[in-house]
Design an enzyme around this catalytic site. Structure first.
Site, PDB file in Angstrom:
ATOM      1  N   VAL A  17     -13.695  -9.059  -8.810  1.00  0.00           N
ATOM      2  CA  VAL A  17     -13.694  -7.622  -9.119  1.00  0.00           C
ATOM      3  C   VAL A  17     -14.283  -6.907  -7.913  1.00  0.00           C
ATOM      4  O   VAL A  17     -15.435  -7.174  -7.532  1.00  0.00           O
ATOM      5  CB  VAL A  17     -14.536  -7.303 -10.376  1.00  0.00           C
ATOM      6  CG1 VAL A  17     -14.500  -5.803 -10.678  1.00  0.00           C
ATOM      7  CG2 VAL A  17     -14.053  -8.103 -11.586  1.00  0.00           C
ATOM      8  N   THR A  18     -13.524  -6.007  -7.297  1.00  0.00           N
ATOM      9  CA  THR A  18     -14.067  -5.284  -6.145  1.00  0.00           C
ATOM     10  C   THR A  18     -14.800  -4.028  -6.625  1.00  0.00           C
ATOM     11  O   THR A  18     -14.457  -3.445  -7.659  1.00  0.00           O
ATOM     12  CB  THR A  18     -12.968  -4.892  -5.132  1.00  0.00           C
ATOM     13  OG1 THR A  18     -12.155  -3.847  -5.681  1.00  0.00           O
ATOM     14  CG2 THR A  18     -12.096  -6.080  -4.756  1.00  0.00           C
ATOM     15  N   GLY A  23     -20.800   1.288 -12.051  1.00  0.00           N
ATOM     16  CA  GLY A  23     -19.703   2.082 -12.598  1.00  0.00           C
ATOM     17  C   GLY A  23     -18.681   1.252 -13.372  1.00  0.00           C
ATOM     18  O   GLY A  23     -19.019   0.288 -14.057  1.00  0.00           O
ATOM     19  N   ASP A  43     -18.620  -6.273  -3.213  1.00  0.00           N
ATOM     20  CA  ASP A  43     -19.084  -4.889  -3.065  1.00  0.00           C
ATOM     21  C   ASP A  43     -19.835  -4.771  -1.744  1.00  0.00           C
ATOM     22  O   ASP A  43     -20.205  -5.774  -1.157  1.00  0.00           O
ATOM     23  CB  ASP A  43     -19.986  -4.484  -4.247  1.00  0.00           C
ATOM     24  CG  ASP A  43     -19.954  -2.987  -4.502  1.00  0.00           C
ATOM     25  OD1 ASP A  43     -20.289  -2.203  -3.583  1.00  0.00           O
ATOM     26  OD2 ASP A  43     -19.577  -2.587  -5.613  1.00  0.00           O
ATOM     27  N   ASP A  59     -17.077  -5.633   2.698  1.00  0.00           N
ATOM     28  CA  ASP A  59     -16.472  -4.317   2.919  1.00  0.00           C
ATOM     29  C   ASP A  59     -14.963  -4.524   2.803  1.00  0.00           C
ATOM     30  O   ASP A  59     -14.354  -5.142   3.681  1.00  0.00           O
ATOM     31  CB  ASP A  59     -16.862  -3.799   4.308  1.00  0.00           C
ATOM     32  CG  ASP A  59     -16.229  -2.444   4.610  1.00  0.00           C
ATOM     33  OD1 ASP A  59     -15.376  -1.978   3.816  1.00  0.00           O
ATOM     34  OD2 ASP A  59     -16.583  -1.868   5.650  1.00  0.00           O
ATOM     35  N   SER A 135      -5.540   6.259 -10.714  1.00  0.00           N
ATOM     36  CA  SER A 135      -6.143   7.439 -11.343  1.00  0.00           C
ATOM     37  C   SER A 135      -5.019   8.343 -11.830  1.00  0.00           C
ATOM     38  O   SER A 135      -3.939   8.372 -11.218  1.00  0.00           O
ATOM     39  CB  SER A 135      -6.983   8.200 -10.314  1.00  0.00           C
ATOM     40  OG  SER A 135      -7.266   9.517 -10.767  1.00  0.00           O
ATOM     41  N   TYR A 148      -7.434  11.401  -1.862  1.00  0.00           N
ATOM     42  CA  TYR A 148      -7.637  10.524  -3.029  1.00  0.00           C
ATOM     43  C   TYR A 148      -6.334  10.360  -3.823  1.00  0.00           C
ATOM     44  O   TYR A 148      -5.940   9.237  -4.175  1.00  0.00           O
ATOM     45  CB  TYR A 148      -8.737  11.128  -3.902  1.00  0.00           C
ATOM     46  CG  TYR A 148      -9.134  10.311  -5.104  1.00  0.00           C
ATOM     47  CD1 TYR A 148     -10.032   9.251  -4.982  1.00  0.00           C
ATOM     48  CD2 TYR A 148      -8.638  10.606  -6.374  1.00  0.00           C
ATOM     49  CE1 TYR A 148     -10.408   8.501  -6.084  1.00  0.00           C
ATOM     50  CE2 TYR A 148      -9.011   9.868  -7.487  1.00  0.00           C
ATOM     51  CZ  TYR A 148      -9.903   8.817  -7.336  1.00  0.00           C
ATOM     52  OH  TYR A 148     -10.269   8.074  -8.438  1.00  0.00           O
ATOM     53  N   ALA A 150      -3.288  10.796  -2.797  1.00  0.00           N
ATOM     54  CA  ALA A 150      -2.311  10.023  -2.006  1.00  0.00           C
ATOM     55  C   ALA A 150      -2.644   8.532  -2.046  1.00  0.00           C
ATOM     56  O   ALA A 150      -1.758   7.688  -2.178  1.00  0.00           O
ATOM     57  CB  ALA A 150      -2.284  10.533  -0.568  1.00  0.00           C
ATOM     58  N   LYS A 152      -4.223   6.927  -4.405  1.00  0.00           N
ATOM     59  CA  LYS A 152      -3.998   6.376  -5.752  1.00  0.00           C
ATOM     60  C   LYS A 152      -2.498   6.311  -6.075  1.00  0.00           C
ATOM     61  O   LYS A 152      -2.060   5.418  -6.799  1.00  0.00           O
ATOM     62  CB  LYS A 152      -4.762   7.198  -6.791  1.00  0.00           C
ATOM     63  CG  LYS A 152      -6.287   7.113  -6.643  1.00  0.00           C
ATOM     64  CD  LYS A 152      -6.784   5.695  -6.818  1.00  0.00           C
ATOM     65  CE  LYS A 152      -8.302   5.606  -6.933  1.00  0.00           C
ATOM     66  NZ  LYS A 152      -8.761   4.215  -7.120  1.00  0.00           N
TER      67      LYS A 152
HETATM   68  P1  NDP Z   1     -18.483   4.302  -8.376  1.00  0.00           P
HETATM   69  O1  NDP Z   1     -18.665   5.186  -7.193  1.00  0.00           O
HETATM   70  O2  NDP Z   1     -19.470   4.394  -9.492  1.00  0.00           O
HETATM   71  O3  NDP Z   1     -18.384   2.757  -7.917  1.00  0.00           O
HETATM   72  C1  NDP Z   1     -17.511   2.385  -6.877  1.00  0.00           C
HETATM   73  C2  NDP Z   1     -17.996   1.076  -6.300  1.00  0.00           C
HETATM   74  O4  NDP Z   1     -17.119   0.732  -5.210  1.00  0.00           O
HETATM   75  C3  NDP Z   1     -19.401   1.182  -5.744  1.00  0.00           C
HETATM   76  O5  NDP Z   1     -20.186   0.070  -6.144  1.00  0.00           O
HETATM   77  C4  NDP Z   1     -19.142   1.196  -4.247  1.00  0.00           C
HETATM   78  O6  NDP Z   1     -20.194   0.678  -3.465  1.00  0.00           O
HETATM   79  C5  NDP Z   1     -17.927   0.305  -4.130  1.00  0.00           C
HETATM   80  N1  NDP Z   1     -17.303   0.464  -2.820  1.00  0.00           N
HETATM   81  C6  NDP Z   1     -17.070   1.614  -2.144  1.00  0.00           C
HETATM   82  N2  NDP Z   1     -16.565   1.356  -0.930  1.00  0.00           N
HETATM   83  C7  NDP Z   1     -16.473  -0.004  -0.836  1.00  0.00           C
HETATM   84  C8  NDP Z   1     -16.043  -0.890   0.185  1.00  0.00           C
HETATM   85  N3  NDP Z   1     -15.603  -0.435   1.375  1.00  0.00           N
HETATM   86  N4  NDP Z   1     -16.092  -2.226  -0.036  1.00  0.00           N
HETATM   87  C9  NDP Z   1     -16.549  -2.705  -1.214  1.00  0.00           C
HETATM   88  N5  NDP Z   1     -16.985  -1.914  -2.221  1.00  0.00           N
HETATM   89  C10 NDP Z   1     -16.954  -0.576  -2.025  1.00  0.00           C
HETATM   90  O7  NDP Z   1     -17.010   4.594  -8.887  1.00  0.00           O
HETATM   91  P2  NDP Z   1     -16.343   4.508 -10.354  1.00  0.00           P
HETATM   92  O8  NDP Z   1     -16.911   3.348 -11.088  1.00  0.00           O
HETATM   93  O9  NDP Z   1     -16.392   5.853 -10.955  1.00  0.00           O
HETATM   94  O10 NDP Z   1     -14.831   4.243  -9.963  1.00  0.00           O
HETATM   95  C11 NDP Z   1     -14.267   2.938  -9.935  1.00  0.00           C
HETATM   96  C12 NDP Z   1     -12.764   3.073  -9.678  1.00  0.00           C
HETATM   97  O11 NDP Z   1     -12.181   3.865 -10.705  1.00  0.00           O
HETATM   98  C13 NDP Z   1     -12.433   3.756  -8.363  1.00  0.00           C
HETATM   99  O12 NDP Z   1     -11.288   3.153  -7.776  1.00  0.00           O
HETATM  100  C14 NDP Z   1     -12.106   5.166  -8.782  1.00  0.00           C
HETATM  101  O13 NDP Z   1     -11.264   5.810  -7.876  1.00  0.00           O
HETATM  102  C15 NDP Z   1     -11.448   4.925 -10.120  1.00  0.00           C
HETATM  103  N6  NDP Z   1     -11.456   6.073 -11.001  1.00  0.00           N
HETATM  104  C16 NDP Z   1     -12.639   6.637 -11.401  1.00  0.00           C
HETATM  105  C17 NDP Z   1     -12.640   7.746 -12.215  1.00  0.00           C
HETATM  106  C18 NDP Z   1     -13.906   8.405 -12.667  1.00  0.00           C
HETATM  107  O14 NDP Z   1     -13.813   9.498 -13.263  1.00  0.00           O
HETATM  108  N7  NDP Z   1     -15.072   7.831 -12.463  1.00  0.00           N
HETATM  109  C19 NDP Z   1     -11.376   8.345 -12.680  1.00  0.00           C
HETATM  110  C20 NDP Z   1     -10.188   7.670 -12.216  1.00  0.00           C
HETATM  111  C21 NDP Z   1     -10.257   6.569 -11.405  1.00  0.00           C
HETATM  112  P3  NDP Z   1     -21.356   1.645  -2.873  1.00  0.00           P
HETATM  113  O15 NDP Z   1     -22.361   1.723  -3.957  1.00  0.00           O
HETATM  114  O16 NDP Z   1     -21.824   0.928  -1.664  1.00  0.00           O
HETATM  115  O17 NDP Z   1     -20.701   2.957  -2.560  1.00  0.00           O
END
Ligand code: NDP
Length: 240
Positions: A17-18, A23, A43, A59, A135, A148, A150, A152
């Site tokens: 899980v990436t 979240g 992560d 990353d 999304s 964003y 684009a 998604k």
């Molecule tokens: P969060 O910001 O809470 O969590 C995102 C996670 O991704 C963080 O742990 C972050 O790490 C990690 N991350 C970011 N960049 C990288 C990277 N380069 N390599 C590895 N890990 C990375 O986001 P959400 O849980 O809200 O969102 C999760 C997914 O759901 C996303 O794809 C988002 O676009 C999608 N989504 C979310 C919605 C919402 O309303 N929340 C709605 C629709 C879609 P770090 O802590 O270091 O930043």
């Protein structure tokens, strides 16, 4: 129950899980572990271990970082959830090159790099389940989210192409499109945006992390074995 050690829908399965440190990704990782999977989170920063989940500092925008982490896995994963994502919201004319590149790099290229690294193990085993987290804004567009939306929308194209290429080898590839979920990402938005999402929702409430995880786990499960190339919206009817 610790992941990978007991009974459950995903007992004996290895999962990546990436973006699972917090979240939605954290919710998916915890749920998979609770249902028996051996879960590896990729992560940026390795978070404290817990509940049968192993963290790897990766990353996803860097192919070398992804390859190194994949090489360290104890066995080839059968399950992949591409969930890592970021936002850098600005109106189109104010959006910098960096805002564009950063979002495309994580949300789209990151998913490609991890899928490319794990797909050979799945096809060799003749079995794999991939879910990409897109999304509703990748389907409808959103003011201030050219990058964003684009990225998604691109992820949906990646999902459908991968479904075609990998399907004959036993791998399903689907996407889940959440509406607004109140994670740290959504809490960065101004309160009026959160209220707008609530107003748009037919159910007059917003989905929670558990709701997204439930849909993802369904698509990863054998109950969804005949479903591929689909986008499943989990948005309380926000985009109807
Ligand atoms: P969060 O910001 O809470 O969590 C995102 C996670 O991704 C963080 O742990 C972050 O790490 C990690 N991350 C970011 N960049 C990288 C990277 N380069 N390599 C590895 N890990 C990375 O986001 P959400 O849980 O809200 O969102 C999760 C997914 O759901 C996303 O794809 C988002 O676009 C999608 N989504 C979310 C919605 C919402 O309303 N929340 C709605 C629709 C879609 P770090 O802590 O270091 O930043």
């Amino acid at each position: 129950m610790a992941g990978g050690q007991g009974a459950g829908r995903f007992a004996g399965k290895c999962a990546v899980v990436t973006g699972g440190a917090r979240g939605i990704g954290r919710g998916i990782a915890d749920r998979l572990a609770a249902e028996g999977a051996e879960v590896h989170v990729f992560d940026r920063e390795a978070a404290p271990p817990g509940g049968g989940v192993t963290f790897h500092a990766v990353d996803v925008t860097r192919a070398a970082s992804v390859q190194e982490a994949v090489a360290r896995l104890p066995r080839p994963p059968a399950l992949l959830v591409n969930n890592a994502g970021i936002t850098r919201d600005k109106s189109l004319v104010k959006m910098s090159d960096e805002d564009w590149d950063a979002v495309l790099a994580v949300n789209l290229k990151g998913a490609f790099l991890v899928l490319r690294a794990l797909a050979p193990g799945m096809t060799a085993a003749g079995y794999g389940r991939v879910v990409n987290i897109t999304s509703i804004n990748g389907q409808r567009g959103k003011f201030g989210q050219a990058n964003y939306a684009a990225s998604k929308a691109g992820l949906i194209g990646l999902t459908k192409t991968a479904a075609r290429e990998l399907g004959p080898k036993g791998v399903t590839v689907n996407a889940v499109a959440p509406g607004m979920v109140l994670t740290e990402m959504a809490m960065q938005l101004a309160p009026e945006f959160r209220q707008k999402a609530l107003d748009e929702s037919q159910l007059k409430r917003l989905p929670e992390v558990e709701d997204i995880a439930a849909a993802v786990l369904f698509l990863l499960s054998d109950g969804a074995r005949m479903i591929t190339g689909q986008v499943l919206r989990v948005d309380a009817g926000q985009y109807l």
